[in-house]
Design an enzyme around this catalytic site. Structure first.
Site, mmCIF file in Angstrom:
data_model
loop_
_atom_site.group_PDB
_atom_site.id
_atom_site.type_symbol
_atom_site.label_atom_id
_atom_site.label_comp_id
_atom_site.label_asym_id
_atom_site.label_seq_id
_atom_site.Cartn_x
_atom_site.Cartn_y
_atom_site.Cartn_z
ATOM 1 N N HIS A 1 24.587 12.128 27.987
ATOM 2 C CA HIS A 1 24.666 12.746 26.798
ATOM 3 C C HIS A 1 23.640 13.487 26.451
ATOM 4 O O HIS A 1 22.323 13.397 26.884
ATOM 5 C CB HIS A 1 25.015 11.578 25.611
ATOM 6 C CG HIS A 1 23.960 10.678 25.601
ATOM 7 N ND1 HIS A 1 23.625 9.467 26.387
ATOM 8 C CD2 HIS A 1 22.771 10.659 24.484
ATOM 9 C CE1 HIS A 1 22.389 9.070 25.962
ATOM 10 N NE2 HIS A 1 21.853 9.435 24.997
ATOM 11 N N HIS B 1 20.919 13.135 29.581
ATOM 12 C CA HIS B 1 20.412 11.732 30.074
ATOM 13 C C HIS B 1 21.263 10.778 29.867
ATOM 14 O O HIS B 1 22.268 10.776 29.193
ATOM 15 C CB HIS B 1 19.104 11.612 29.261
ATOM 16 C CG HIS B 1 19.195 11.335 27.959
ATOM 17 N ND1 HIS B 1 19.442 12.468 26.876
ATOM 18 C CD2 HIS B 1 18.907 10.328 27.231
ATOM 19 C CE1 HIS B 1 19.461 11.802 25.824
ATOM 20 N NE2 HIS B 1 19.178 10.655 26.033
ATOM 21 N N ASP C 1 20.750 6.380 28.927
ATOM 22 C CA ASP C 1 19.523 5.815 28.059
ATOM 23 C C ASP C 1 19.119 4.767 29.209
ATOM 24 O O ASP C 1 19.698 3.967 29.712
ATOM 25 C CB ASP C 1 20.228 5.290 26.957
ATOM 26 C CG ASP C 1 20.291 6.446 25.731
ATOM 27 O OD1 ASP C 1 19.637 7.074 25.732
ATOM 28 O OD2 ASP C 1 21.361 6.139 24.911
ATOM 29 N N ARG D 1 20.226 3.441 15.444
ATOM 30 C CA ARG D 1 20.495 3.286 16.963
ATOM 31 C C ARG D 1 20.154 2.035 17.407
ATOM 32 O O ARG D 1 19.145 1.493 17.198
ATOM 33 C CB ARG D 1 19.478 4.373 17.556
ATOM 34 C CG ARG D 1 19.757 4.471 19.122
ATOM 35 C CD ARG D 1 18.709 5.743 19.557
ATOM 36 N NE ARG D 1 19.010 6.162 20.790
ATOM 37 C CZ ARG D 1 18.191 5.853 22.056
ATOM 38 N NH1 ARG D 1 16.985 4.974 21.896
ATOM 39 N NH2 ARG D 1 18.536 6.410 23.112
HETATM 40 C C1 SIN Z 1 20.266 9.796 22.083
HETATM 41 O O1 SIN Z 1 20.140 10.479 23.099
HETATM 42 O O2 SIN Z 1 20.236 8.601 22.035
HETATM 43 C C2 SIN Z 1 20.611 10.530 20.592
HETATM 44 C C3 SIN Z 1 21.564 11.508 20.766
HETATM 45 C C4 SIN Z 1 21.739 12.314 19.481
HETATM 46 O O3 SIN Z 1 21.007 12.179 18.503
HETATM 47 O O4 SIN Z 1 22.738 13.069 19.232
#
Ligand code: SIN
Length: 283
Positions: A258, A107, A109, A274
């Site tokens: 990602h 996906h 973000d 995050r």
């Molecule tokens: C995410 O998709 O923001 C998290 C990616 C991760 O935890 O590796």
């Protein structure tokens, strides 16, 4: 003071990712190095800054070197002491008791925002002994390597993005009524976008959020999206990040997909901070 001369930036794959060493993000950064780090971010799409030990407020200050903070959609994951920072954890569960692994499945973000975040930043706090990598695929390279006839077909198409596509295999946590009210019902973005800082065109896919393609029947749209995703997630477009303690990883949502991997011992914690940075409406 962090200065250009003491910092090394080394590629991690031929097309995506660079490792940054020799910087302590708790200390001030001079203007030349800020420019160098912003250039490296645009050139490499993933920056892996090693050996950081940042408290939430320090992380927030550090990421402002690359832009302004974007408010994340689901406040349930916000840190009480620093709500602009959310956490990623493997210890949360859906209401029915199933474990929730955030970010599983490719996906980009928050593409259901009118101006989605240009970047997401994760800082490792606790990592499993092995596994839990984050995979990135480069959507500019994937676009450039499409069959010319397919490239022509997707140029000019526009996709409808929603919070949770009914076609998505991955289910998100439901939003509270207040959080839901702050999220647009739907937005329309080009299926191929131009990077505002380097002019490269890239596929802008999101299997979790794309609900439809304007002017196409549902079966045609889903078949096209499947073809594009299968092409774009080929190993030749991938940089796979194996986390190390102290990593701070910043990636460019404008030209990457990602995904997280829930492939490790769930008795071990995987916990990261995050943050996201504001972006422009895709064009
Ligand atoms: C995410 O998709 O923001 C998290 C990616 C991760 O935890 O590796």
């Amino acid at each position: 003071m962090n200065e250009v001369a003491s910092v090394s930036i080394t590629k991690l794959s031929p097309h995506t990712g660079a490792e940054v060493r020799g910087i302590d993000l708790r200390q001030p950064v001079d203007a030349a190095l800020v420019a160098r780090l912003n250039r490296a971010f645009v050139d490499h799409a993933v920056l892996v800054i090693r050996d950081q030990r940042l408290a939430p407020a320090e992380m927030l200050a550090a990421v402002r070197l690359w832009g302004d903070i974007f408010r994340q959609q689901d406040p349930r994951f916000a840190l009480p002491e620093c709500p602009e920072i959310h956490y990623i954890s493997n210890q949360d569960r859906f209401p029915d008791g199933r474990r929730y692994i955030p970010g599983e499945g490719y996906h980009t973000d928050h593409s259901n925002a009118a101006a989605p975040p240009k970047a997401t930043v994760l800082h490792a706090v606790k990592l499993p002994d092995r596994g839990g990598d984050t995979q990135y695929v480069n959507m500019a390279l994937a676009y450039e390597r499409l069959e010319p006839s397919l490239r022509e077909r997707v140029d000019g198409l526009r996709a409808v993005h929603v919070y949770q596509s009914r076609h998505s295999e991955r289910k998100l946590m439901g939003l509270s009524a207040t959080a839901r009210a702050a999220v647009p019902e739907q937005v329309v973005h080009p299926l191929v976008r131009t990077h505002p800082e380097n002019g490269r065109r890239a596929l802008y896919l999101n299997p979790i959020r794309i609900e439809a393609i304007d002017g196409m029947t549902e079966p045609d749209a889903l078949a096209l999206l499947d073809t594009l995703l299968a092409h774009a997630t080929r190993p030749e477009f991938e940089y796979r990040h194996r986390w190390q303690p102290g990593d701070l990883v910043l990636w460019d949502n404008r030209c990457l997909l990602h995904k997280a991997n829930g492939d490790y011992d769930m008795d071990q914690d995987r916990y990261l901070y995050r943050v996201m940075l504001r972006g422009d409406p895709p064009v």
